[in-house]
Structures are given as structure tokens and as C-alpha cells.
Design a protein around this motif. Structure first.
Motif, PDB file in Angstrom:
ATOM      1  N   SER A  99       0.865  -1.023  -0.089  1.00  0.00           N
ATOM      2  CA  SER A  99       0.070   0.027   0.003  1.00  0.00           C
ATOM      3  C   SER A  99       0.627   1.301   0.047  1.00  0.00           C
ATOM      4  CB  SER A  99      -0.853  -0.203   1.247  1.00  0.00           C
ATOM      5  OG  SER A  99      -1.538  -1.215   1.395  1.00  0.00           O
ATOM      6  N   ILE A 100       2.173   1.111  -0.495  1.00  0.00           N
ATOM      7  CA  ILE A 100       3.129   2.352  -0.109  1.00  0.00           C
ATOM      8  C   ILE A 100       3.099   2.981  -1.488  1.00  0.00           C
ATOM      9  CG2 ILE A 100       5.473   2.832   0.439  1.00  0.00           C
ATOM     10  CD1 ILE A 100       3.770   1.904   2.827  1.00  0.00           C
ATOM     11  N   SER A 101       3.203   4.286  -1.425  1.00  0.00           N
ATOM     12  CA  SER A 101       3.452   5.161  -2.462  1.00  0.00           C
ATOM     13  C   SER A 101       5.102   5.842  -2.128  1.00  0.00           C
ATOM     14  CB  SER A 101       2.515   6.323  -2.503  1.00  0.00           C
ATOM     15  OG  SER A 101       1.318   5.668  -2.749  1.00  0.00           O
ATOM     16  N   TYR A 102       5.676   5.996  -3.380  1.00  0.00           N
ATOM     17  CA  TYR A 102       7.095   6.707  -3.203  1.00  0.00           C
ATOM     18  C   TYR A 102       7.199   7.748  -4.457  1.00  0.00           C
ATOM     19  CZ  TYR A 102       8.226   2.649  -6.327  1.00  0.00           C
ATOM     20  OH  TYR A 102       8.091   1.992  -7.237  1.00  0.00           O
ATOM     21  N   PHE A 103       8.177   8.530  -4.345  1.00  0.00           N
ATOM     22  CA  PHE A 103       8.379   9.627  -5.613  1.00  0.00           C
ATOM     23  C   PHE A 103       9.360   8.945  -6.537  1.00  0.00           C
ATOM     24  CE2 PHE A 103       6.484  11.954  -1.958  1.00  0.00           C
ATOM     25  CZ  PHE A 103       5.337  11.969  -2.278  1.00  0.00           C
ATOM     26  N   LYS A 104       9.106   9.599  -7.613  1.00  0.00           N
ATOM     27  CA  LYS A 104      10.190   9.528  -8.728  1.00  0.00           C
ATOM     28  C   LYS A 104      10.643  10.846  -9.493  1.00  0.00           C
ATOM     29  CE  LYS A 104      11.092   6.986 -13.289  1.00  0.00           C
ATOM     30  NZ  LYS A 104      10.372   6.292 -14.194  1.00  0.00           N
ATOM     31  N   ALA A 105      11.821  11.103  -9.559  1.00  0.00           N
ATOM     32  CA  ALA A 105      12.248  12.382 -10.076  1.00  0.00           C
ATOM     33  C   ALA A 105      13.593  12.266 -10.741  1.00  0.00           C
ATOM     34  CB  ALA A 105      12.435  13.427  -9.295  1.00  0.00           C
ATOM     35  N   THR A 106      13.838  13.255 -11.573  1.00  0.00           N
ATOM     36  CA  THR A 106      15.250  12.908 -12.231  1.00  0.00           C
ATOM     37  C   THR A 106      16.210  13.873 -11.814  1.00  0.00           C
ATOM     38  OG1 THR A 106      14.042  12.783 -14.329  1.00  0.00           O
ATOM     39  CG2 THR A 106      16.344  13.144 -14.583  1.00  0.00           C
ATOM     40  N   ILE A 107      17.405  13.142 -11.892  1.00  0.00           N
ATOM     41  CA  ILE A 107      18.840  13.662 -10.982  1.00  0.00           C
ATOM     42  C   ILE A 107      19.316  15.046 -11.830  1.00  0.00           C
ATOM     43  CG2 ILE A 107      21.304  13.571 -10.499  1.00  0.00           C
ATOM     44  CD1 ILE A 107      20.428  10.576  -9.968  1.00  0.00           C
ATOM     45  N   LYS A 108      19.412  16.172 -11.371  1.00  0.00           N
ATOM     46  CA  LYS A 108      19.811  17.525 -12.086  1.00  0.00           C
ATOM     47  C   LYS A 108      20.831  17.267 -12.972  1.00  0.00           C
ATOM     48  CE  LYS A 108      18.355  20.769  -8.322  1.00  0.00           C
ATOM     49  NZ  LYS A 108      18.737  21.444  -7.315  1.00  0.00           N
ATOM     50  N   GLY A 109      20.825  17.616 -14.172  1.00  0.00           N
ATOM     51  CA  GLY A 109      21.958  17.469 -15.171  1.00  0.00           C
ATOM     52  C   GLY A 109      22.059  16.325 -15.806  1.00  0.00           C
ATOM     53  N   SER A 110      20.988  15.146 -15.826  1.00  0.00           N
ATOM     54  CA  SER A 110      21.108  13.961 -16.201  1.00  0.00           C
ATOM     55  C   SER A 110      19.781  13.502 -16.755  1.00  0.00           C
ATOM     56  CB  SER A 110      21.853  12.905 -15.558  1.00  0.00           C
ATOM     57  OG  SER A 110      20.907  12.485 -14.358  1.00  0.00           O
ATOM     58  N   SER A 111      19.535  12.394 -17.457  1.00  0.00           N
ATOM     59  CA  SER A 111      18.561  11.899 -17.498  1.00  0.00           C
ATOM     60  C   SER A 111      18.068  10.660 -16.680  1.00  0.00           C
ATOM     61  CB  SER A 111      18.358  11.426 -19.219  1.00  0.00           C
ATOM     62  OG  SER A 111      19.260  10.615 -19.172  1.00  0.00           O
ATOM     63  N   LYS A 112      18.930  10.465 -15.711  1.00  0.00           N
ATOM     64  CA  LYS A 112      18.855   9.485 -14.893  1.00  0.00           C
ATOM     65  C   LYS A 112      17.760   9.405 -13.757  1.00  0.00           C
ATOM     66  CE  LYS A 112      21.526   6.088 -11.835  1.00  0.00           C
ATOM     67  NZ  LYS A 112      21.370   5.246 -12.716  1.00  0.00           N
ATOM     68  N   PRO A 113      16.833   8.631 -13.660  1.00  0.00           N
ATOM     69  CA  PRO A 113      15.642   8.744 -12.563  1.00  0.00           C
ATOM     70  C   PRO A 113      16.149   8.448 -11.401  1.00  0.00           C
ATOM     71  CG  PRO A 113      15.121   7.353 -14.468  1.00  0.00           C
ATOM     72  CD  PRO A 113      16.320   7.347 -14.664  1.00  0.00           C
ATOM     73  N   VAL A 114      15.123   8.610 -10.075  1.00  0.00           N
ATOM     74  CA  VAL A 114      16.011   8.185  -8.917  1.00  0.00           C
ATOM     75  C   VAL A 114      14.683   8.280  -8.080  1.00  0.00           C
ATOM     76  CG1 VAL A 114      16.204  10.625  -8.031  1.00  0.00           C
ATOM     77  CG2 VAL A 114      17.311   8.744  -6.661  1.00  0.00           C
ATOM     78  N   TYR A 115      14.398   7.087  -7.142  1.00  0.00           N
ATOM     79  CA  TYR A 115      13.357   6.830  -6.214  1.00  0.00           C
ATOM     80  C   TYR A 115      13.703   7.366  -4.864  1.00  0.00           C
ATOM     81  CZ  TYR A 115      11.695   3.533  -9.910  1.00  0.00           C
ATOM     82  OH  TYR A 115      11.298   3.027 -11.098  1.00  0.00           O
ATOM     83  N   ASP A 116      12.599   7.945  -4.445  1.00  0.00           N
ATOM     84  CA  ASP A 116      12.568   8.298  -2.853  1.00  0.00           C
ATOM     85  C   ASP A 116      11.535   7.290  -2.207  1.00  0.00           C
ATOM     86  OD1 ASP A 116      13.076   9.251  -0.465  1.00  0.00           O
ATOM     87  OD2 ASP A 116      11.839  10.996  -0.844  1.00  0.00           O
ATOM     88  N   ILE A 117      11.954   6.268  -1.557  1.00  0.00           N
ATOM     89  CA  ILE A 117      11.148   5.404  -1.017  1.00  0.00           C
ATOM     90  C   ILE A 117      11.158   5.914   0.549  1.00  0.00           C
ATOM     91  CG2 ILE A 117      11.800   3.575  -2.533  1.00  0.00           C
ATOM     92  CD1 ILE A 117      13.407   2.097  -0.250  1.00  0.00           C
ATOM     93  N   PRO A 118      10.105   5.389   1.152  1.00  0.00           N
ATOM     94  CA  PRO A 118       9.752   5.865   2.491  1.00  0.00           C
ATOM     95  C   PRO A 118      10.712   5.401   3.509  1.00  0.00           C
ATOM     96  CG  PRO A 118       7.735   4.845   1.687  1.00  0.00           C
ATOM     97  CD  PRO A 118       8.671   4.810   0.759  1.00  0.00           C
ATOM     98  N   ASP A 119      10.948   6.106   4.521  1.00  0.00           N
ATOM     99  CA  ASP A 119      12.157   5.605   5.661  1.00  0.00           C
ATOM    100  C   ASP A 119      11.968   4.280   5.976  1.00  0.00           C
ATOM    101  OD1 ASP A 119      12.845   8.395   5.408  1.00  0.00           O
ATOM    102  OD2 ASP A 119      11.861   8.788   7.172  1.00  0.00           O
ATOM    103  N   ILE A 120      12.935   3.335   6.126  1.00  0.00           N
ATOM    104  CA  ILE A 120      12.999   2.148   6.575  1.00  0.00           C
ATOM    105  C   ILE A 120      13.712   1.944   8.009  1.00  0.00           C
ATOM    106  CG2 ILE A 120      12.588   0.978   4.462  1.00  0.00           C
ATOM    107  CD1 ILE A 120      15.446   0.333   4.135  1.00  0.00           C
TER     108      ILE A 120
END
Length: 646
Positions: A40-61
Motif C-alpha cells: 500500500s506504499i507510495s514513493y516518489f520518482k524524479a530525475t537527477i539534475k544535469g542528467s536523464s537518470k531517474p531516482v526513487y525516494d522510498i519511505p524511511d525504513i
């Protein structure tokens, strides 16, 4: 610059390590919310500055050997080869906990880089870390960062392509290591995370057992289970405890070799304020001051100034009159009412969404964002620990209860952090029964701005009274004990405004995507129901309840129908009816209480059944509906008997 690689990186970190702040620092403006299909968890996806590489920010564990939803999301991404780089955010002031997680991450065989965050706060606490030595011990790039000041952001971005496999690895007792090797052999050389798979099977992780069964066959899973069962017979301690203790023991050795104690600066203002906010005095006055600030920013600025600007001047003053003039061309009262009538798509659906709910909700999310990112909420839990023990909870119960003022659905998921079944049931019951979520709260503030101040005192006083009463009764009735209260209070910090604005904007975007279509559908359904005469029949059938028992006008039926769809939809319609003179002050207070205690939104009902089970879910919901009507009847009787004018 970071090379353009298709597979994303993933940000991983313990609770309160500044991970989301670093995520905001290293990424661009475009954020996307992703929902894990298996949890049931949602997390965020964005692109690293200066690149086309995505990155996920998952909840704290807390750790990858803990079978919670957040950990399952992380494991799913790591095992399914969804990411090719791990960026672990490490808390410099609590290096031991973070390094235990580093050792667990290393088992997955994915290139990693370390962001050593909050080095300034560690020094205030008298901790000095040799990041060069830490890099050598782990064989990983270690970048010093102070996320709130964006220090180290550029170096972190440019170092992501230097991520590599850590050389350090936890070594377990000989028989456990032998079992891990034997289990790993079943998975072949094509499985880079086979050691992690084996360790998670040793601790009997159900998600991993299903993963192995699906990918390698049930026969392989049974062979693995046989090895684990034989291993269990050799140890008095549970295997998951031995695994966890090993990670912490070896993390402690690394910590001792790379850190040292220095003189602690007790005169630091933030350090002093951190201590003050955790003590009864001046902690309680500070908490009251924070609540006052929230009232001024959300209640006055959001609910009065912004709502008047958008709903009063923009929609009612410009947009709706303009549309009515345009619709005269059709010479049809049906079309005019469809868009601008009592249940019109524009006059109700759009106006209430954007003119009433949105401005107050946006200010609430900004203020709540500051509370989250400043580290203040753990101090509230410390302050209220003794008070919450009376109702069967401890200080941890503050987190789901406060989260309930943001979103009941997410708050129900947050009850997982509570230790015992009894605490989880009590917290879930209180959330379902009596806490107004942020969208409903936003409309409440709008109405309170139009009523006498005593209306707010009555509504929140009744809510507080029933929370205490319900908690006391449940604490006596339900068997079991509450868990121990152990929490780390991070130092107070002043969060940057832009990350908070970014997060609030994303929350608003999510709300609009979910709520606006429902507002429009509900408005259209009520419009057709009204035109067909069904609303008049429904009003007449419920008249004995609404008019005689609750003292409400017959129009309260539409509000209840809208409330069942979404709480704030009903509240926004109540605001419209109050402005039209249909409801007086007393009736508005009664209606707000009924809406607060009535069954929450459909999403919350789904989650309560999933988290607490069908039997407990039906029991909670079956109680709160008649209870809401009873509270409304009692409050109406008292206010009318005393001839209270609101």
C-alpha cells in the motif's frame, strides 16, 4: 555529469536522516508519485539534475530484515533489478544504526554511494567522523552533506557514477553462514542478490518465500525451508534476532574505528531549543504557541483571506456570473442549472474544490511540512507519552493520530509502527471515529471563520472528549498491554522552504487528481437525483431523523450523501448552504460533528479492512455510524435547550 542510464537510482535511509531533503536537492522540479503494486506504499520518482537518470525516494525504513510494508517496497525494487545504484543517506549523529543498514544493503550486490548527512548536528552532539577512513572501510564513496543547507549536493550528484560494490560484509556464525551458502546454491550465478535472498529466507520473510516460489519453483522453496528448519533446532535464540545482532555488532566495530568523541557544544541555540521542546515546561507552552501559529496561518490566512479571494471574488464574483450570461444563449434552465445551479458542476463541483478546499489544504500542507521536516513531531510524542498511556497508547501513538489530521488513510497505515495489536486497534478506532482529515479540517476552518469562536471550541471540545472517553473504555475492554516507548528525537532544524513547497504542491496535485472527479460526479449525481424528484422523497423519508432528532434542515440529506463519497465534499456543500442561510450556527456545529464521526472515505474503509481484518473493520464502522447520529442528537439537545447562539 551523471551518465544517462535507463535504470533509476534509489535513495535509502533510516527514519529522520534527511533523505527526502537530499532527494529534493539532487532532483529537478518534476515529481511523480509511484504506487507499489504489491504493497500500500507510495514513493516518489524524479530525475537527477544535469542528467536523464531517474531516482526513487522510498519511505524511511528501519532495516531490510524487518517485515513491514516500507521494507517490502525497498526489497521489491532491489530484488527485481529495478534499480542499478543505491544512494544511502547516513545519519552522522547515529552512525551505528545507519551502518547496520549499510551491511544489509551490501548483501544485494548493487553499487552504492554514501551521503553522510547532518555532520554539523553530529559535531554539536560531540561526534566527529573521519569520512575518508569510513570510505576506506566500506570501499564506497562517502560524501559529507548538510542537506538543509544544500552543502555537498553538487559533489553528491557528480559522484553518483562512482558508485561501486561495498567490500565489507557481515559474517554470521559458522552454521548460519553454511546454511546461507547452501541456500544460495539453489539460485544459480545469474541471481546477483542470491546471498540477500538466502538471508531473508533464513529469517522467514513471507514476501521472499513467495518470490522464491514464483521464480524458482515450490520444490526449491521447500528445500530452502528444510535447511532453515534444521538450523532453527541448533539455536535457542530466534534466527532473525541473531542476524540483527550480527549486523549491529559489526556495524559497531566500524563505527568505533571511524568516529571519536569531541567536546559537545551545549551552548548551541538549536541544542537548547531541542531540550526545551522535550520537557513539560516550557514544552507545553511551546506546543500551544505552535498551535496558535497554525491557526493564524491556516485558519486566518488560508480559510479566510484566500478563500474569500478565490471563492468570493473569483468564482462567485466573476466566473459564475460570466458563465450564467453565456448560458443564456441556450435558453434552457436545465443547462444553466447543470453548470451553475444548486448542484452545478461549476458552482459546486469546481468552486468547492478550487475555491474552498484547495487554498486551506495548501496552507495546511505547508505548515504540516514544516512540522515534519523540523524534527518537532518526535518531541510532541515525548510530551504526550504519559497522557496517551491513559488511553492505552504510548508516545508513538502521536504519529498516527497527528497524521490523521493530514490523511486518515495514510494514518491507518502508520499504525503499523505501534508494537501491539491492542495499540493498533485503539489507534485505528480513534482515527475512524473522530479525527477530521486535512480536507475536512480545511472546510471547518472556513466555517469557523464565519461563526462565533465558541463554535470551534464546542466542535474540537467534543472531539477531544470522545477521543479520551473512547480510549479509556477501549483500554479497559481490550486485552493485552502497550509496547515500550523508545524513540530518537532528532535535533530541531529550520527546513528549507522550497522542498516543503514542492512536497505540498505534489500533495495538492494528488488531492486534485483524486478529489475533483469525485466532486464533479457527486454534483452531477445529486443534480440528476434532484431533477428526478428523488431528493425530495429522500428528504421526506429522513425528516423524522434530520428535523426532529437532529434539529437539521432537510437539506442535510444532500450533505450526508456527499460526505459518504468524500468528507470534504459534504463539508464544502455545508459551507455553501450556510452562506445561503439554510443552516444556522447551531445546525452547522451539529452537522460538522456528525460528518467528523461518520464513516470516513472509501479508501479509509478499504485500508481498515486490510489492516485490522473484516471482523474488526465491520465492528468499528458498525459502531461509528449510529454513534455519529447519537452525538449529533445530544449536542443539538444541549445547545437548543441552553439557547446557545453561534
Amino acid at each position: 555529469m551523471v551518465a544517462a542510464i535507463k535504470k533509476p537510482a534509489i535513495l535509502i535511509g533510516n527514519v529522520n536522516v534527511g533523505k527526502t531533503t537530499i532527494f529534493n536537492n539532487i532532483t529537478g522540479k518534476e515529481l511523480k508519485e509511484v504506487k507499489d503494486k504489491e504493497t500500500s506504499i507510495s514513493y516518489f520518482k524524479a530525475t537527477i539534475k544535469g542528467s536523464s537518470k531517474p531516482v526513487y525516494d522510498i519511505p524511511d525504513i528501519s532495516g531490510l530484515t524487518i517485515c513491514a510494508e516500507e521494507e517490502k517496497t525497498a526489497i521489491n525494487l532491489l530484488l527485481n533489478k529495478s534499480v542499478d545504484t543505491i544512494i544511502q543517506v547516513v545519519d552522522a549523529k547515529n552512525l551505528l544504526r545507519s551502518l547496520a543498514l549499510t551491511l544489509q544493503i551490501a548483501e544485494f550486490g548493487i553499487p552504492t554511494i554514501i551521503a553522510l548527512n547532518m555532520i554539523d548536528e553530529a559535531q554539536v552532539r560531540g561526534v566527529k567522523i573521519d569520512s575518508r577512513k569510513l570510505s576506506e572501510r566500506l570501499n564506497l564513496e562517502v560524501i559529507d552533506t548538510i542537506a538543509n543547507e544544500r552543502e555537498g549536493t553538487g559533489k553528491l550528484i557528480s559522484s553518483i557514477d562512482k558508485a561501486r560494490l561495498p567490500s565489507v560484509r557481515a559474517v554470521f556464525p559458522e552454521d548460519i553462514e553454511s546454511a546461507i551458502v547452501d541456500i544460495s546454491a539453489f539460485f544459480g550465478d545469474d541471481e546477483p542478490s542470491k546471498r540477500a535472498l538466502a538471508i531473508l529466507l533464513v529469517i522467514k520473510d513471507k514476501i521472499i518465500e513467495k518470490y522464491v516460489s514464483d521464480k524458482f519453483g515450490d520444490n526449491t522453496l521447500q528445500k530452502c525451508k528444510k535447511i532453515v528448519n534444521n538450523l532453527e533446532k541448533k539455536h535457542a535464540k530466534p534466527l532473525d534476532v541473531i542476524i540483527s545482532e550480527t549486523y549491529y555488532f559489526q556495524a559497531n566495530r566500524i563505527t568505533d574505528s571511524v568516529s571519536k568523541k569531541v567536546k559537545c557544544d551545549l551552548s548551541d541555540r538549536k541544542f537548547k531549543l531541542s531540550r526545551w521542546t522535550s520537557r513539560l515546561f516550557p514544552g507545553i507552552p511551546i506546543a500551544i504557541f505552535v498551535a496558535l501559529l497554525m491557526f493564524l496561518f491556516v485558519g486566518k490566512f488560508g480559510a479566510e483571506f484566500l478563500v474569500d479571494l478565490l471563492e468570493g471574488k473569483l468564482f462567485n464574483g466573476i466566473i459564475i456570473p460570466f458563465l450564467k450570461n453565456i448560458l443564456k444563449v441556450f435558453n434552457s434552465s436545465f443547462i444553466t442549472d447543470l453548470f451553475c445551479g444548486e448542484f452545478g458542476l461549476i458552482s459546486v463541483g469546481i468552486t468547492l474544490s478550487f475555491g474552498v478546499v484547495l487554498p486551506v489544504l495548501f496552507t495546511f500542507y505547508i505548515f504540516f511540512g514544516y512540522l515534519e521536516d523540523s524534527g518537532y513531531l518526535p518531541r510532541v510524542s515525548i510530551l504526550l507519552d504519559k497522557a496517551l498511556r491513559v488511553i492505552g497508547l504510548n508516545g508513538k501513538g502521536v504519529f498516527p493520530l497527528i497524521m490523521g489530521f493530514s490523511c486518515i488513510t495514510m494514518a491507518l497505515l502508520t499504525t503499523r509502527m505501534l508494537d501491539t495489536k491492542k495499540e493498533k486497534i485503539i489507534a485505528s478506532f480513534l482515527l475512524i471515529l473522530g479525527l477530521p482529515c486535512a480536507p475536512l479540517l480545511s472546510v471547518m476552518f472556513v466555517l469557523f471563520g464565519k461563526l462565533h469562536w465558541s463554535a470551534a471550541v464546542i466542535v474540537f471540545g467534543v472531539i477531544l472528549f470522545q477521543v479520551i472517553l473512547s480510549g479509556l473504555l477501549l483500554n479497559k475492554i481490550l486485552p493485552g498491554d502497550r509496547g515500550d516507548f523508545i524513540i530518537e528525537a532528532p535535533p530541531l532544524r529550520l527546513p528549507s522552504f522550497l522542498p516543503i513547497l514542492k512536497k505540498a504542491t505534489l500533495r495538492i496535485k494528488t488531492f486534485l487528481i483524486e478529489a475533483v472527479p469525485i466532486f464533479l460526479i457527486a454534483s452531477f449525481a445529486l443534480f440528476l437525483f434532484d431533477k428526478a424528484g428523488g431528493l425530495d422523497l429522500f428528504r421526506a423519508s429522513l425528516k423524522p431523523v434530520t428535523l426532529k432528532l437532529l434539529g437539521l434542515p432537510v437539506e442535510s440529506v444532500e450533505i450526508i450523501l456527499m460526505t459518504i463519497v468524500r468528507r470534504e465534499a459534504g463539508a464544502a456543500l455545508l459551507s455553501l448552504f450556510f452562506d445561503s442561510g439554510i443552516f444556522n450556527g447551531t445546525q452547522t456545529v451539529v452537522m460538522l460533528l456528525i460528518m467528523t464521526f461518520l464513516t470516513p472515505c472509501i479508501n479509509s474503509m478499504i485500508v481498515i479492512f486490510k489492516e485490522r481484518g473484516v471482523k474488526t473493520g465491520l465492528g468499528i464502522i458498525g459502531f461509528v455510524i449510529p454513534y455519529a447520529l447519537l452525538v449529533g442528537a445530544v449536542v443539538n439537545f444541549i445547545l437548543t435547550s441552553l439557547k446557545v447562539q453561534l
